[in-house]
Enzyme design. Sequence first.
Site, mmCIF file in Angstrom:
data_model
loop_
_atom_site.group_PDB
_atom_site.id
_atom_site.type_symbol
_atom_site.label_atom_id
_atom_site.label_comp_id
_atom_site.label_asym_id
_atom_site.label_seq_id
_atom_site.Cartn_x
_atom_site.Cartn_y
_atom_site.Cartn_z
ATOM 1 N N LYS A 96 0.845 -1.191 0.000
ATOM 2 C CA LYS A 96 0.000 0.000 0.000
ATOM 3 C C LYS A 96 0.884 1.247 0.000
ATOM 4 C CE LYS A 96 -4.017 1.508 2.751
ATOM 5 N NZ LYS A 96 -4.860 1.133 3.913
ATOM 6 N N SER B 191 -9.852 -1.558 7.107
ATOM 7 C CA SER B 191 -9.201 -1.374 5.809
ATOM 8 C C SER B 191 -8.319 -2.532 5.347
ATOM 9 C CB SER B 191 -8.365 -0.089 5.819
ATOM 10 O OG SER B 191 -9.205 1.034 5.758
ATOM 11 N N SER C 277 -9.514 0.432 2.915
ATOM 12 C CA SER C 277 -8.747 1.286 2.026
ATOM 13 C C SER C 277 -7.596 0.572 1.329
ATOM 14 C CB SER C 277 -8.191 2.469 2.824
ATOM 15 O OG SER C 277 -7.307 2.008 3.845
#
Lengths: 467, 65
Positions: free
Chosen positions: A81, A180, A156
């Site tokens: 990420k 997330s 996310s």
Amino acid sequence: MSADLALLSASELARRIRAGKATARAAVEACLERIDNRNDQLNAFIALDAAHAQATADLADAEAKRGRWKGPLHGVPLAHKDMYYREGRIATCGSKIRRDWVAPATSTALARLDAAGALDLGTLNMAEFALGPTGHNWHHGHARNAWNPLHITGGSSSGSATGVAARMFFGSLGSDTGGSIRLPAHYCGVVGIKPTWGRVSRANAMPLSWSLDCVGPLTRTVEDAALMLSIIAGVDPADPTAAGEPVPDYVVGLARGVRGLRIGRPASFFTEVDGESERALADARRVLERLGATIVDVPIPDMERIGACFTMVMGPESATIHREWLRTRADDYSGQVRARLEAGLMVPATFYLDAMRARGPLLADFIDTVFSRCDVLLVPTGTSPAPTVAESEVTGGPDLVARLTHFPKFTRPFNYLGLPGLTVPAGFSGSGLPIGLQLVGRPFDEATLFSAGHAYQQATEWHTRVP
Amino acid sequence: MTATIGDEEARILAAQAGVALDDEAAVNAATAMAPPLAAADRHARTLAFEAEPSQYLAAQRRAKR
């Protein structure tokens, strides 16, 4: 050979490299082939660095030939990420504001994976500043679900989940403030662990809400998640909130199985799911029971109260972090993220402090009520399989908070309580979309979650399906 | 402390925070937060008066397996 390598788990690939039956370079090429085939459609990457991955793979192979092994992930390609800083590399954090921001230092989690021999293919798509449960991103493009690109990945950690599902890389760091890691793992059919708050250092990882943020991996198998967490967990002088609790060898602990384990079935709140998810959870309970676990019914404390406290913590903390940019660059946020951050400005300090001081009593109450009766709580991760990108697009309006908080309904309470949660693939809907169960445990007892999840995966084949 | 924020109060809060909210954004933000604020307000009144943040880490430690 390359295509087959891409389908292995990280643990299996590491074993093959160690045994001289595979090379890091071949693994990287297999990943690049998958990325080439699917990234245009799925939008998992923000920045792919193929040349760097190939060069470091060659170095790893050269070291292997000399009998030098960096660690348990020697030569295994990962990608993360885009909020884990690497010195000298751009970390956009999924935003326009940081589109060209160069990180001044490397995050502890990345450094520990580097030291274990892992390779890094590049940076992955994510919700803007990790604030979004669906995988929409209006600056870098929406990530798309590997099982059906019309549907959301969840967020996310959107690129992490869809990329692991599509076998573009062997594992990925995500982050979890309200769900997330677990939500995208559920929607994309992969494994994700949100560890106990404080279990993994957040040093040089982008903050969203410091009382809630957790670092954890998304992987293809529970064994891989156990391996990655063993590597990244533990005390860190660079992060005073990183817990000093001893980190067990989670991989060794997998063999414990579930015999004698008491698995809790919630009496309320977590029962509000669609029919297909309900059936998948019932099937999972039967599998675990067959393996020797005991299913026990447990009462659930007032989760509306816990959800309200979560909002009172996350809103002001995220608004505090972003206040200067809200003042100077408000138009550089997407509408959804700006509106959510601004809502955090509306929470009076007394409400925030009440929510923070309630955390201890509410955790103690949850443990007394739930974990006096069971060892692990088995609940859904999401209320349904992934909706479409179009139907879940929320850009503003007075119902914004209500619409978005519906997604993490079953995940965010455990961020407020700080408890560990493991999402494991547990079936598919009639339309072919994944469904993930969630195992929740006592503080710092990730080992029991892993042994239960691993036992479940040994008895099922959901995690072996490839989109 | 009232749990439902009106338009004017939202604008005052925004001004105190130094953020230039246009009217629609201020109203939306205030409206969006009203239900969770009301819920939090309701629950806060049932809390033990002596509760404090340090109890969280203590509860974590006690609950370890």
